[in-house]
Enzyme design. Structure first.
Site, PDB file in Angstrom:
ATOM      1  N   HIS A 137      -3.468  25.385 -11.949  1.00 42.65           N
ATOM      2  CA  HIS A 137      -3.929  26.757 -11.771  1.00 42.65           C
ATOM      3  C   HIS A 137      -5.438  26.843 -11.958  1.00 42.65           C
ATOM      4  O   HIS A 137      -5.945  26.601 -13.046  1.00 42.65           O
ATOM      5  CB  HIS A 137      -3.205  27.636 -12.808  1.00 42.65           C
ATOM      6  CG  HIS A 137      -3.526  29.079 -12.725  1.00 42.65           C
ATOM      7  ND1 HIS A 137      -4.157  29.763 -13.740  1.00 42.65           N
ATOM      8  CD2 HIS A 137      -3.297  29.982 -11.743  1.00 42.65           C
ATOM      9  CE1 HIS A 137      -4.280  31.029 -13.403  1.00 42.65           C
ATOM     10  NE2 HIS A 137      -3.776  31.197 -12.194  1.00 42.65           N
ATOM     11  N   HIS A 152     -12.797  33.226  -9.390  1.00 39.75           N
ATOM     12  CA  HIS A 152     -11.657  34.096  -9.663  1.00 39.75           C
ATOM     13  C   HIS A 152     -11.990  35.579  -9.812  1.00 39.75           C
ATOM     14  O   HIS A 152     -11.221  36.441  -9.389  1.00 39.75           O
ATOM     15  CB  HIS A 152     -10.915  33.629 -10.924  1.00 39.75           C
ATOM     16  CG  HIS A 152      -9.717  34.475 -11.241  1.00 39.75           C
ATOM     17  ND1 HIS A 152      -9.783  35.624 -12.017  1.00 39.75           N
ATOM     18  CD2 HIS A 152      -8.420  34.377 -10.849  1.00 39.75           C
ATOM     19  CE1 HIS A 152      -8.587  36.162 -12.091  1.00 39.75           C
ATOM     20  NE2 HIS A 152      -7.740  35.440 -11.399  1.00 39.75           N
TER      21      HIS A 152
END
Ligand code: G3P
Ligand code: CA
Length: 242
Positions: A6, A47
């Site tokens: 991730h 992100h």
């Protein structure tokens, strides 16, 4: 059960950087998940909408020029890579899940996916594009019909995985807080694998495996591998937290 790193191996190195991706490859992760925004005509791997948490700069990513983004350091250490730099670096060594965080030009992303196939040694089954914005995904699929879509959800809907069927998705990407046996079974009945985010605890890894979940997004792929292999693990292995 697939282990998908991730934001790269983000428990071990600054998230969404080539270093975190390198750590994931070293850990023999089955796949790597990254987040993308298009800014100033370039697709960057990052992100957050805002810069503060990752770079200690004020303001929004989208208000910078591509040149300014190239000067940023994630957690003061690693540059923000472009999508093409990530494709070059991974070079088809494992699966790649590209999560669209901010609106991108579908033609530009399709071009990058073509490069992934034709220049950077990926095969079509190694590439998944996901997003919480299902309109963007639908548009991507219309531009790039071979593309495998990952239908992201933070919910457990009344009609379970029907949203993923409606999208003609390849896979269902579900939140660990809301996944349950009914959702897993419904995804499977619809012919889709289900991948769950974000899973870093041994107890959750074992629970999801028993439920028949097909893959997990984890910040620590080596730790997850050890858990799945039945090796003794301790929480001290979760090395790098911020
Ligand atoms: O793609 C799964 C997961 O990454 C979605 O949540 O916030 O970590 O991007 P987030
Ligand atoms: Ca993500």
């Amino acid at each position: 059960m697939l282990i998908i790193a991730h934001r790269g191996a983000s428990a071990e190195a600054p998230e969404n950087t080539l270093t975190a991706i390198g750590r994931a490859i070293d850990a023999q992760a089955d796949g790597i998940e990254i987040d993308i925004y298009q800014v100033d005509g370039e697709i960057f791997v990052f992100h957050d909408r805002y810069l503060e948490r990752l770079t200690a700069h004020p303001g929004r990513l989208q208000d910078l020029t591509a040149g300014q983004i190239r000067t940023l350091k994630v957690f003061g250490q690693q540059p923000v890579p472009t999508l093409e730099e990530v494709l070059t670096f991974i070079n088809g060594q494992c699966m790649l899940n590209i999560e669209i965080k901010g609106e991108v030009d579908p033609d530009k992303l399709c071009h990058m996916l073509d490069l992934a196939l034709n220049r950077y040694h990926f095969q079509q089954p190694q590439l998944i594009v996901s997003s919480f914005n299902h309109h963007w995904l639908k548009h991507m699929k219309s531009q790039c019909p071979w593309l495998q879509l990952g239908a992201l959800s933070a919910n457990c809907m009344l009609d379970y995985a029907a949203f993923a069927t409606a999208l003609n998705a390849y896979s269902v990407h579900a939140c660990v807080d809301f996944v349950n046996q009914q959702l897993v079974d419904d995804a499977h009945q619809r012919g889709m694998p289900i991948y769950v985010y974000t899973v870093d605890q041994a107890q959750d890894i074992e629970w999801l495996k028993k439920m028949g979940v097909d893959g997990i997004f984890t910040n620590h792929p080596q730790y997850a591998r050890n858990v799945l292999s039945g090796l003794p693990v301790s929480q001290n292995e979760m090395l790098w937290h911020h």
